[in-house]
Each structure stands twice: as structure tokens, then as C-alpha cells.
Design a protein around this motif. Structure first.
Motif, PDB file in Angstrom:
ATOM      1  N   LEU A 116       0.856  -1.187   0.000  1.00 48.12           N
ATOM      2  CA  LEU A 116       0.000   0.000   0.000  1.00 48.12           C
ATOM      3  C   LEU A 116       0.892   1.237   0.000  1.00 48.12           C
ATOM      4  N   SER A 117       1.356   1.573  -1.189  1.00 45.47           N
ATOM      5  CA  SER A 117       2.222   2.730  -1.405  1.00 45.47           C
ATOM      6  C   SER A 117       3.487   2.642  -0.545  1.00 45.47           C
ATOM      7  N   GLY A 118       4.163   3.772  -0.359  1.00 48.49           N
ATOM      8  CA  GLY A 118       5.432   3.744   0.366  1.00 48.49           C
ATOM      9  C   GLY A 118       5.235   3.462   1.854  1.00 48.49           C
ATOM     10  N   THR A 119       4.190   4.017   2.417  1.00 51.61           N
ATOM     11  CA  THR A 119       3.941   3.809   3.846  1.00 51.61           C
ATOM     12  C   THR A 119       3.702   2.329   4.129  1.00 51.61           C
ATOM     13  N   GLY A 120       2.889   1.703   3.268  1.00 52.17           N
ATOM     14  CA  GLY A 120       2.608   0.277   3.433  1.00 52.17           C
ATOM     15  C   GLY A 120       3.860  -0.558   3.261  1.00 52.17           C
ATOM     16  N   THR A 145      13.582  13.785   9.842  1.00 51.23           N
ATOM     17  CA  THR A 145      13.163  12.827   8.822  1.00 51.23           C
ATOM     18  C   THR A 145      11.680  13.024   8.544  1.00 51.23           C
ATOM     19  N   TRP A 146      11.161  12.248   7.615  1.00 48.21           N
ATOM     20  CA  TRP A 146       9.721  12.243   7.355  1.00 48.21           C
ATOM     21  C   TRP A 146       9.034  11.812   8.654  1.00 48.21           C
ATOM     22  N   SER A 147       8.022  12.570   9.078  1.00 48.37           N
ATOM     23  CA  SER A 147       7.477  12.371  10.426  1.00 48.37           C
ATOM     24  C   SER A 147       6.919  10.963  10.641  1.00 48.37           C
ATOM     25  N   LEU A 193      17.368   4.748   5.278  1.00 50.38           N
ATOM     26  CA  LEU A 193      18.124   5.605   4.363  1.00 50.38           C
ATOM     27  C   LEU A 193      17.162   6.197   3.333  1.00 50.38           C
ATOM     28  N   HIS A 194      17.123   7.502   3.228  1.00 49.39           N
ATOM     29  CA  HIS A 194      16.316   8.116   2.159  1.00 49.39           C
ATOM     30  C   HIS A 194      17.111   7.904   0.865  1.00 49.39           C
ATOM     31  N   ALA A 195      16.568   7.119  -0.057  1.00 49.83           N
ATOM     32  CA  ALA A 195      17.337   6.767  -1.259  1.00 49.83           C
ATOM     33  C   ALA A 195      17.772   8.011  -2.025  1.00 49.83           C
ATOM     34  N   HIS A 198      16.103  13.734   0.183  1.00 49.04           N
ATOM     35  CA  HIS A 198      15.810  13.621   1.616  1.00 49.04           C
ATOM     36  C   HIS A 198      14.670  14.576   2.031  1.00 49.04           C
ATOM     37  N   ASN A 199      13.705  13.985   2.720  1.00 48.13           N
ATOM     38  CA  ASN A 199      12.570  14.744   3.236  1.00 48.13           C
ATOM     39  C   ASN A 199      12.774  14.908   4.731  1.00 48.13           C
ATOM     40  N   PRO A 200      12.933  16.089   5.291  1.00 46.71           N
ATOM     41  CA  PRO A 200      12.576  17.388   4.721  1.00 46.71           C
ATOM     42  C   PRO A 200      13.734  18.246   4.225  1.00 46.71           C
ATOM     43  N   PHE A 226      16.066   1.109   2.552  1.00 44.76           N
ATOM     44  CA  PHE A 226      15.923   2.321   1.738  1.00 44.76           C
ATOM     45  C   PHE A 226      14.460   2.724   1.622  1.00 44.76           C
ATOM     46  N   ASP A 227      14.216   3.995   1.836  1.00 40.67           N
ATOM     47  CA  ASP A 227      12.902   4.567   1.568  1.00 40.67           C
ATOM     48  C   ASP A 227      13.024   5.311   0.240  1.00 40.67           C
ATOM     49  N   ALA A 228      12.451   4.710  -0.807  1.00 40.64           N
ATOM     50  CA  ALA A 228      12.591   5.282  -2.152  1.00 40.64           C
ATOM     51  C   ALA A 228      11.244   5.867  -2.593  1.00 40.64           C
ATOM     52  N   ALA A 229      10.897   6.993  -2.008  1.00 41.98           N
ATOM     53  CA  ALA A 229       9.587   7.597  -2.300  1.00 41.98           C
ATOM     54  C   ALA A 229       9.681   8.652  -3.398  1.00 41.98           C
ATOM     55  N   TYR A 230      10.906   9.040  -3.772  1.00 41.03           N
ATOM     56  CA  TYR A 230      11.041  10.165  -4.707  1.00 41.03           C
ATOM     57  C   TYR A 230      11.981   9.840  -5.872  1.00 41.03           C
ATOM     58  N   LEU A 231      12.023   8.582  -6.291  1.00 39.67           N
ATOM     59  CA  LEU A 231      12.925   8.230  -7.395  1.00 39.67           C
ATOM     60  C   LEU A 231      12.581   9.059  -8.629  1.00 39.67           C
ATOM     61  N   MET A 260       9.327   1.163  -2.042  1.00 37.44           N
ATOM     62  CA  MET A 260       9.081   2.057  -3.178  1.00 37.44           C
ATOM     63  C   MET A 260       7.659   2.612  -3.154  1.00 37.44           C
ATOM     64  N   SER A 261       7.555   3.863  -3.582  1.00 32.70           N
ATOM     65  CA  SER A 261       6.239   4.485  -3.723  1.00 32.70           C
ATOM     66  C   SER A 261       6.131   5.050  -5.130  1.00 32.70           C
ATOM     67  N   PHE A 262       4.975   4.879  -5.751  1.00 31.91           N
ATOM     68  CA  PHE A 262       4.735   5.520  -7.049  1.00 31.91           C
ATOM     69  C   PHE A 262       3.737   6.660  -6.887  1.00 31.91           C
ATOM     70  N   ALA A 263       3.553   7.106  -5.622  1.00 31.76           N
ATOM     71  CA  ALA A 263       2.637   8.226  -5.367  1.00 31.76           C
ATOM     72  C   ALA A 263       3.159   9.492  -6.034  1.00 31.76           C
ATOM     73  N   LYS A 264       4.404   9.822  -5.747  1.00 32.94           N
ATOM     74  CA  LYS A 264       4.950  11.100  -6.216  1.00 32.94           C
ATOM     75  C   LYS A 264       5.392  11.000  -7.672  1.00 32.94           C
ATOM     76  N   ASN A 265       6.177   9.951  -7.997  1.00 34.69           N
ATOM     77  CA  ASN A 265       6.788   9.970  -9.328  1.00 34.69           C
ATOM     78  C   ASN A 265       5.850   9.520 -10.448  1.00 34.69           C
ATOM     79  N   GLU A 271      -3.998   6.102  -5.296  1.00 36.79           N
ATOM     80  CA  GLU A 271      -4.144   4.703  -5.718  1.00 36.79           C
ATOM     81  C   GLU A 271      -3.340   3.746  -4.845  1.00 36.79           C
ATOM     82  N   ARG A 272      -2.407   4.291  -4.087  1.00 36.12           N
ATOM     83  CA  ARG A 272      -1.599   3.519  -3.130  1.00 36.12           C
ATOM     84  C   ARG A 272      -0.828   2.401  -3.845  1.00 36.12           C
ATOM     85  N   VAL A 273       0.049   2.847  -4.723  1.00 35.76           N
ATOM     86  CA  VAL A 273       0.849   1.905  -5.501  1.00 35.76           C
ATOM     87  C   VAL A 273       2.270   1.862  -4.948  1.00 35.76           C
TER      88      VAL A 273
END
Ligand SMILES: Cc1ncc(COP(=O)(O)O)c(C=O)c1O
Length: 417
Positions: A116-120, A145-147, A193-195, A198-200, A226-231, A260-265, A271-273
Motif C-alpha cells: 500500500l504505497s510507500g507507507t505500506g 526525517t519524514w514524520s 536511508l532516504h534513497a 531527503h525529506n525534509p 531504503f525509503d525510495a519515495a522520490y525516485l 518504493m512508492s509511485f505516489a509522487k513519481n 491509488e496507493r501503488v
């Protein structure tokens, strides 16, 4: 025998929820609600990290639009996905992160699960890692870091250890402190590790610094998650942004987790991908690990949502659509970069007190302004400019029509404070 009478008050059981504390709303979602309720026409939302186009509107990526049209023309399906998710999506997602060549080399040693997206993905990673070790290892999280990082891992029972990532004075990554933390960490600890992007803070390690980080992690047997939310958001190139993950898996031959999250990119926020994969040391370990992921997923959500995964899979498995997506990433990252520059120029033009060079050194979706909570609040109350309380701004909220106003508001606020 004496009979006992039960009074009405005694009969009413205490609420099952009597011990539930009140938890204040999530700060960034609450800020969005405040912004939405604000009727000022000049309001600007720099809070939530969601991409906006040059007119301040949400953007449906042309690649997503095309994939969606194709899917609809093929007919609607509402069947369940398998527990691990859509196989083509899982494989393509891992291929994006690792690159085709490394993916080919590692495929048999990967355990992959749609999430369920990056959080999941982070949550599932936490569940899996929790099931592997007793006593529980510590989870090291950069500060800031991301809260949600601390919330996700502490809710799973992990002890989270924040370490200094950012030097407030120099407004740079504090690499010495980072490396010292890794050197002192107990073997087996998990490090978030923020891939990239880095947020924020918008400050990432350089390639040389990543190599130093990786070497110590390997030497100390620390587990990289790795948290890859912004590839693709840093440079416009997924390959460049994936450097650290690929280096750790390929060059250092380390086991690692990638969320991985496809929310941002892909702009598929709702859709929580997402996808979680582990690069493991052997085929057998990967097979076992994937079976545990399958069991955990079954008990959490049974199986993941299909629609967004189908869109992402259509994009990633077609050469044409993938090229369109790469172009979309260039559009988004390029617009963000030009707005970062425009804000910097306007802050200089208005003589805003402070040093603004860090803003243009930063990369990714966010700018970290270094304003006091007082100034941040005043910007909201007086100028209707909304940002996170730590003065992180989502640069994508800026556009040619509001960037001058935002810079002037910041300059005036700093003069007044
Ligand atoms: C650093 C980081 N990781 C993960 C996420 C997860 O996002 P999502 O669950 O929407 O994919 C976010 C979202 O803002 C983020 O900033």
C-alpha cells in the motif's frame, strides 16, 4: 437468600474505549485541511508534498493518462490480485529500482511484494524484519526525517534512535555525525536511508559520502532499509537517483530492503501503488522471505489494490510508455528546479534576511528554509502562505503567479520579527 439489586448505573459497562487517549491530528494533513478552509484568494499551499503544475493544479502525468486509456479500452476488471500483488508490476518495480542489468543478476535472490504505497512498504518491511530478530534490533532514523518513519516503526514495537543528519548552522548534511553514529551502532541494527531527495532537508549524501556510509554499514553489519519515495525527483533520472541502492546491492553485495512508492513519481497518490523488496543473499533465503511476506500481507490486507498497479505496470512494461514517463519525470523535476531558483532570486530581490544559498543547493521536492516556528505561523496567519512547522516547503506548490508573493511575504515577515 438475600437478592442483589443491580442499579442502572452499575449495569452500564464502562466504555471499551475508556483508556483511548486523544491523539492530535497529523500535522501535515491538518495543515491541508486549514488551507482548504481558507477563503483568501492569495493563499498558497507549500505544505503537503504533492506535485502541482504551473497553474497550481494537480497534474495527471501524460504517461499515466495514456496507460489509463489503454486499460479502460481493454475492459474493467474487478477481480482480486494475488496476495503478493500484480506479478508484472512487482517485477517491473524492482527493475526500476535496480536497473535492468542488476535486476537480471539479482532476480532469483529477490523477495518482492506489492504494498500500500510507500507507507505500506515501510510497515510491511517492519513486520518482516520484526519477525526475523529477537530481541528486536534498533531502528536508526535521521533527524530530521519524514514524520511518519518513527510512527511506523515505533508502532511495531521497535526502539527508534534518531541521529543527527543535518547541521542547522552550516545548513548541510552532517556527514561526520552520521558516520560516527553508524560506527557506534550495534551490529544488526536497521538504518533508514532516504534513497534520494531527503525529506525534509533536500540534502542528500554525495556519491563519495554514500560509499563511506555503505562501507561502514557493511563493516558493522547494519541493515540498510531504503525509503525510495522520490525516485526521479532529484535529477529527473531514475538511474541517477537510484545510485545508493544499486551501490549497496551490487558493489557491496549487501542484503537490503527497498520501500518504493509511485505516489509522487507517477502522481498516483490516492491509488496507493507501492512495492517492497528485499535483496537477499541466496535463492533459498529469497524464497523463504517472500513466503513470510505473503503470510504477513494476507493477515494485513489480504491482497493489495489492483487499479494503480495495473497503470504502473502498463507504463513500466512498455518501451513507449516508459519513455513518456521518463519525460514526465523530467518535466516535474525541471519545473521544481526552476521554481527553486525563482524563489531564491525573489528572496534576494526583496532583501530577505538570511542566507538563501542552501535553498539552491538542495534537491528533490522540498526546500528547507530554516525559519522559526513564529515566522512560519505568521506567514500562515497574515499572508496565507502555508508550510510545515519546521519550514519545509513543497517547492511544487510554487508557480510563476505566486512565487514573487511568497518571497515578498517571507521578506516582510522576517523584517517584522
Ligand atoms: C520520505 C517519505 N517516505 C515515504 C512516503 C510515503 O508516501 P506514500 O505512502 O504516500 O507512498 C512519503 C510521503 O510523503 C515520504 O515523504
Amino acid at each position: 437468600m438475600a437478592t442483589q439489586t443491580i442499579t442502572a448505573t452499575e449495569a452500564k459497562p464502562a466504555s471499551f474505549f475508556a483508556t483511548a487517549p486523544y491523539i492530535p491530528p497529523d500535522a501535515i494533513f491538518a495543515l491541508t485541511a486549514e488551507y482548504n478552509a481558507d477563503s483568501c484568494p492569495q493563499k498558497v499551499n507549500l505544505g503537503q508534498g504533492t506535485y502541482r503544475d504551473e497553474n497550481g493544479q494537480p497534474w495527471v502525468l501524460p504517461s499515466v493518462q495514456k496507460a489509463r486509456d489503454t486499460l479502460l479500452s481493454q475492459g474493467l476488471y474487478h477481480e482480486y490480485l494475488p496476495i503478493l500483488g500484480l506479478e508484472s508490476f512487482r517485477n517491473e518495480a524492482a527493475k526500476v529500482a535496480l536497473g535492468a542489468e542488476l535486476y537480471g543478476k539479482q532476480r532469483a535472490k529477490l523477495a518482492i511484494c506489492q504494498s500500500l504505497s510507500g507507507t505500506g512498504a515501510l510497515h510491511l518491511a517492519g513486520l518482516l524484519l520484526r519477525s526475523c530478530r529477537s530481541p528486536l534490533p534498533r531502528v536508526y532514523v535521521p533527524s530530521p526525517t519524514w514524520s511518519n518513519h518513527i510512527q511506523v516503526f515505533s508502532s511495531l514495537g521497535f526502539q527508534c534512535e534518531s541521529f543527527k543528519y543535518y547541521d542547522e548552522q552550516k545548513k548541510t548534511l552532517d556527514i561526520e555525525s552520521y558516520l560516527a553514529t553508524l560506527r557506534a551502532a550495534e551490529p544488526g541494527s536497521i538504518v533508514i536511508l532516504h534513497a534520494c531527495a531527503h525529506n525534509p532537508t533536500g540534502c542528500d549524501p554525495s556519491r563519495e559520502q554514500w560509499k563511506q556510509i555503505g562501507a561502514i554499514m557493511k563493516e558493522r553489519s547494519l541493515f540498510p532499509l531504503f525509503d525510495a519515495a522520490y525516485l526521479g525527483f532529484n535529477s529527473g533520472s531514475v538511474d541517477d537517483d537510484a545510485f545508493a541502492m544499486r551501490y549497496v546491492v551490487d558493489e557491496l553485495q549487501m542484503e537490503a530492503g527497498v520501500c518504493m512508492s509511485f505516489a509522487k513519481n507517477m502522481g498516483l497518490y490516492g491509488e496507493r501503488v507501492g512495492c517492497l523488496f528485499f535483496a537477499t543473499g541466496s535463492e533459498k533465503t529469497a524464497k523463504n522471505t517472500q513466503s513470510v511476506l505473503e503470510m504477513l500481507q494476507r493477515s494485513e490486507v489480504s491482497n493489495p489494490p489492483a487499479y494503480g498497479a495495473r497503470i504502473a505496470s502498463a507504463i513500466l512494461s512498455s518501451d513507449d510508455l516508459r519513455d513518456m514517463w521518463y519525460a514526465d519525470l523530467t518535466t516535474m523535476s525541471g519545473r521544481i528546479r526552476s521554481m527553486r531558483r525563482a524563489l531564491y532570486d525573489a528572496l534576494i530581490k526583496y532583501g530577505a534576511h538570511g542566507s538563501w544559498e542552501p535553498l539552491i543547493r538542495q534537491s528533490g521536492m522540498f526546500g528547507f528554509l530554516g525559519l522559526s516556528p513564529y515566522v512560519v505561523n505568521k506567514l500562515k496567519e497574515k499572508y496565507h502562505v502555508y508550510m510545515a512547522s519546521n519550514s519545509r516547503i513543497s517547492i511544487a506548490g510554487l508557480n510563476p503567479s505566486n512565487v514573487d508573493y511568497v518571497a515578498r511575504s517571507i521578506a516582510e515577515c522576517l523584517d517584522e520579527s
